[in-house]
Scaffold this motif. Sequence first.
Motif, PDB file in Angstrom:
ATOM      1  N   PRO A  82      49.459 -22.295  27.272  1.00 34.77           N
ATOM      2  CA  PRO A  82      50.539 -22.856  26.453  1.00 34.77           C
ATOM      3  C   PRO A  82      51.308 -23.929  27.223  1.00 34.77           C
ATOM      4  O   PRO A  82      51.459 -23.841  28.455  1.00 34.77           O
ATOM      5  CB  PRO A  82      51.419 -21.642  26.144  1.00 34.77           C
ATOM      6  N   ASN A  83      51.809 -24.920  26.510  1.00 36.59           N
ATOM      7  CA  ASN A  83      52.591 -25.973  27.175  1.00 36.59           C
ATOM      8  C   ASN A  83      54.014 -25.484  27.418  1.00 36.59           C
ATOM      9  O   ASN A  83      54.435 -24.443  26.901  1.00 36.59           O
ATOM     10  CB  ASN A  83      52.558 -27.266  26.344  1.00 36.59           C
ATOM     11  N   PRO A  84      54.805 -26.202  28.213  1.00 38.15           N
ATOM     12  CA  PRO A  84      56.170 -25.747  28.536  1.00 38.15           C
ATOM     13  C   PRO A  84      57.041 -25.500  27.310  1.00 38.15           C
ATOM     14  O   PRO A  84      57.851 -24.572  27.299  1.00 38.15           O
ATOM     15  CB  PRO A  84      56.719 -26.894  29.385  1.00 38.15           C
ATOM     16  N   THR A  85      56.889 -26.316  26.276  1.00 41.20           N
ATOM     17  CA  THR A  85      57.691 -26.121  25.064  1.00 41.20           C
ATOM     18  C   THR A  85      57.388 -24.771  24.417  1.00 41.20           C
ATOM     19  O   THR A  85      58.289 -24.057  23.965  1.00 41.20           O
ATOM     20  CB  THR A  85      57.431 -27.254  24.058  1.00 41.20           C
ATOM     21  N   GLU A  86      56.112 -24.405  24.388  1.00 37.48           N
ATOM     22  CA  GLU A  86      55.704 -23.136  23.789  1.00 37.48           C
ATOM     23  C   GLU A  86      56.174 -21.946  24.623  1.00 37.48           C
ATOM     24  O   GLU A  86      56.596 -20.927  24.074  1.00 37.48           O
ATOM     25  CB  GLU A  86      54.182 -23.130  23.620  1.00 37.48           C
ATOM     26  N   TRP A  87      56.116 -22.076  25.939  1.00 42.92           N
ATOM     27  CA  TRP A  87      56.659 -21.015  26.789  1.00 42.92           C
ATOM     28  C   TRP A  87      58.163 -20.876  26.596  1.00 42.92           C
ATOM     29  O   TRP A  87      58.710 -19.770  26.574  1.00 42.92           O
ATOM     30  CB  TRP A  87      56.360 -21.298  28.265  1.00 42.92           C
ATOM     31  N   ASN A  88      58.851 -22.013  26.471  1.00 39.24           N
ATOM     32  CA  ASN A  88      60.297 -21.970  26.252  1.00 39.24           C
ATOM     33  C   ASN A  88      60.637 -21.312  24.921  1.00 39.24           C
ATOM     34  O   ASN A  88      61.664 -20.628  24.793  1.00 39.24           O
ATOM     35  CB  ASN A  88      60.880 -23.391  26.297  1.00 39.24           C
ATOM     36  N   HIS A  89      59.793 -21.530  23.912  1.00 40.13           N
ATOM     37  CA  HIS A  89      59.999 -20.885  22.614  1.00 40.13           C
ATOM     38  C   HIS A  89      59.919 -19.363  22.771  1.00 40.13           C
ATOM     39  O   HIS A  89      60.773 -18.634  22.260  1.00 40.13           O
ATOM     40  CB  HIS A  89      58.951 -21.376  21.628  1.00 40.13           C
ATOM     41  N   MET A  90      58.892 -18.878  23.501  1.00 39.34           N
ATOM     42  CA  MET A  90      58.791 -17.441  23.745  1.00 39.34           C
ATOM     43  C   MET A  90      59.981 -16.937  24.565  1.00 39.34           C
ATOM     44  O   MET A  90      60.549 -15.879  24.286  1.00 39.34           O
ATOM     45  CB  MET A  90      57.490 -17.107  24.473  1.00 39.34           C
ATOM     46  N   TYR A 108      47.302  -6.456  27.408  1.00 42.61           N
ATOM     47  CA  TYR A 108      47.878  -7.784  27.655  1.00 42.61           C
ATOM     48  C   TYR A 108      47.625  -8.250  29.089  1.00 42.61           C
ATOM     49  O   TYR A 108      48.325  -9.121  29.599  1.00 42.61           O
ATOM     50  CB  TYR A 108      49.388  -7.762  27.407  1.00 42.61           C
ATOM     51  N   ASP A 109      46.618  -7.668  29.763  1.00 40.99           N
ATOM     52  CA  ASP A 109      46.380  -8.005  31.163  1.00 40.99           C
ATOM     53  C   ASP A 109      46.190  -9.504  31.373  1.00 40.99           C
ATOM     54  O   ASP A 109      46.682 -10.072  32.351  1.00 40.99           O
ATOM     55  CB  ASP A 109      45.153  -7.254  31.687  1.00 40.99           C
ATOM     56  N   ALA A 110      45.450 -10.156  30.465  1.00 40.06           N
ATOM     57  CA  ALA A 110      45.195 -11.592  30.620  1.00 40.06           C
ATOM     58  C   ALA A 110      46.494 -12.385  30.542  1.00 40.06           C
ATOM     59  O   ALA A 110      46.714 -13.326  31.317  1.00 40.06           O
ATOM     60  CB  ALA A 110      44.211 -12.063  29.549  1.00 40.06           C
ATOM     61  N   LEU A 111      47.359 -12.024  29.604  1.00 37.04           N
ATOM     62  CA  LEU A 111      48.653 -12.698  29.476  1.00 37.04           C
ATOM     63  C   LEU A 111      49.506 -12.477  30.718  1.00 37.04           C
ATOM     64  O   LEU A 111      50.126 -13.413  31.237  1.00 37.04           O
ATOM     65  CB  LEU A 111      49.389 -12.192  28.240  1.00 37.04           C
ATOM     66  N   ILE A 115      51.105 -15.186  33.433  1.00 35.10           N
ATOM     67  CA  ILE A 115      52.540 -15.208  33.761  1.00 35.10           C
ATOM     68  C   ILE A 115      52.750 -15.118  35.264  1.00 35.10           C
ATOM     69  O   ILE A 115      53.552 -15.860  35.849  1.00 35.10           O
ATOM     70  CB  ILE A 115      53.260 -14.052  33.036  1.00 35.10           C
ATOM     71  N   HIS A 116      52.007 -14.212  35.921  1.00 33.20           N
ATOM     72  CA  HIS A 116      52.165 -14.047  37.365  1.00 33.20           C
ATOM     73  C   HIS A 116      51.614 -15.254  38.133  1.00 33.20           C
ATOM     74  O   HIS A 116      52.227 -15.740  39.080  1.00 33.20           O
ATOM     75  CB  HIS A 116      51.447 -12.770  37.813  1.00 33.20           C
TER      76      HIS A 116
END
Length: 354
Positions: A82-90, A108-111, A115-116
Motif C-alpha cells: 500500500p502507498n503512504p496515503t493508504e497506510w495513513n487511511h488505516m 494476518y502473518d503476511a500483513l 508492518i514490521h
Amino acid sequence: MHRIWNVPELLSCILLFLDEKSDLLQCSLVCRAFSAEATRLIWKEVDDFHQLLGCFPRDIVSIKMSGHESEPIQTFLLLDLPNPTEWNHMHSRANMIRELTISDLDNYDALLEVIHRHQINLTFPVLISLHLHVTVTKRSQSFLPLFSASRLQKLEISFQGSNKRLINKSMKALLAQAHPLRRLEIAATPLPEQSQGHLAQLLETTPSIDYLCLMLNTVDGEDIVQVAARLPQLRELDLKFTGGDGERTEYSPGFQSLVCLYTWGPYTSALAVACAINSPDMEKVHMTLQGEITGPRASLFPVIASIVNLKSVSLTFWDSSIPQWADVEPLLSCRFISKFSIMLGSSGLEVDDQ
C-alpha cells in the motif's frame, strides 16, 4: 441546518441512539459535521480486524481460504505494498478504535510481516478493550507489539494449540507494555513455563486488576493463583482448571478484596483457594468440582460456611462423589446465605437431567 448539529458533543449523544452501523454509515454521508462524528462511532468498536483492510484497494488484498468448510481459515495476503496515503487511511481508523476483536480463524502473518519490515506506524492509541483469539499451531507472528502505545483496560487473550515460541513471545510483549489493566482473561493449555513467569510478573506489576479469569492446566495455574491472591483490588476471580489434580493443597491467605469466586476444576484446588480467602466482602461462591473427590469431602462445606457475609453459594459435583446431608448442614446454618444450590452432573447426563 440547526445549530445543534454543529455541537459535536450533542451530535454524538444523538447518534448513540442508532444501534446499527449501517444507519451510522448513512448519517456519515449527510454532511461534513455528521461525517466526523458518525465515522468515529462506526470505528469505535471493531469486531473483526479484517475490516481495517477495507482501507486498502481491493486489488492489493488477497484472501486464501483453507481448513474445513464449517470453520474456514482466512489467510490475508498483500499482493502489493500500500502507498503512504493508504497506510495513513488505516492509521486514522486505528486511532478511533476503542474495542477490537481479532478472530482465531484469520491469519494476518503476511500483513504483520510487512508492518514490521517497513516499520509502519500502526498503533491503537485509544484502545481500551482487546479480544485476541489465536490458533497458534502454525503461526509465527504476534499482534501484541502493535498495542505498545495503547491504554488497555480489558484484555482477553486465548491461544489454541501448542506453540511455545509464539506464546512466550506474546506474553513477553504483554509484560513489556505496562497497561493499566482492570480485566484480564488468559486461556492457554498448556501455558509454557516461561510464560507462566511472565504472567506472574504481570500480575505483580498491575495492581489495578479487579477481574481475573484463568483457563489453564491445573499445574500451570497454581503458582499464578498465589500471585493473584496478593492483588489489592481483585473483586472477581474465575478459575477454569483442567488436566486433573495439581501439586498445591494450600495457598497463603489473601484475596482481601474478593467479592465473587468462580471455579471449575479439581476439588483440592477449589478447597485450597476457598481456605485462602481473607475478604470481608465476599458475596458469591460458584464452584464446579470436576472428577472424583480425592480429599475429605466434608471439609469444603465448613470452609465456605466460615466466609463472612456470603450471600450466594452454588456447587456442582461433576462426575464426582455425591455429598451427604451431614456435609451440607454447615452451610444451611449461615444466616446471610439467601441463595443455595447443589447440582449433580456427569458427562452422560443431559442438562435437564442434572
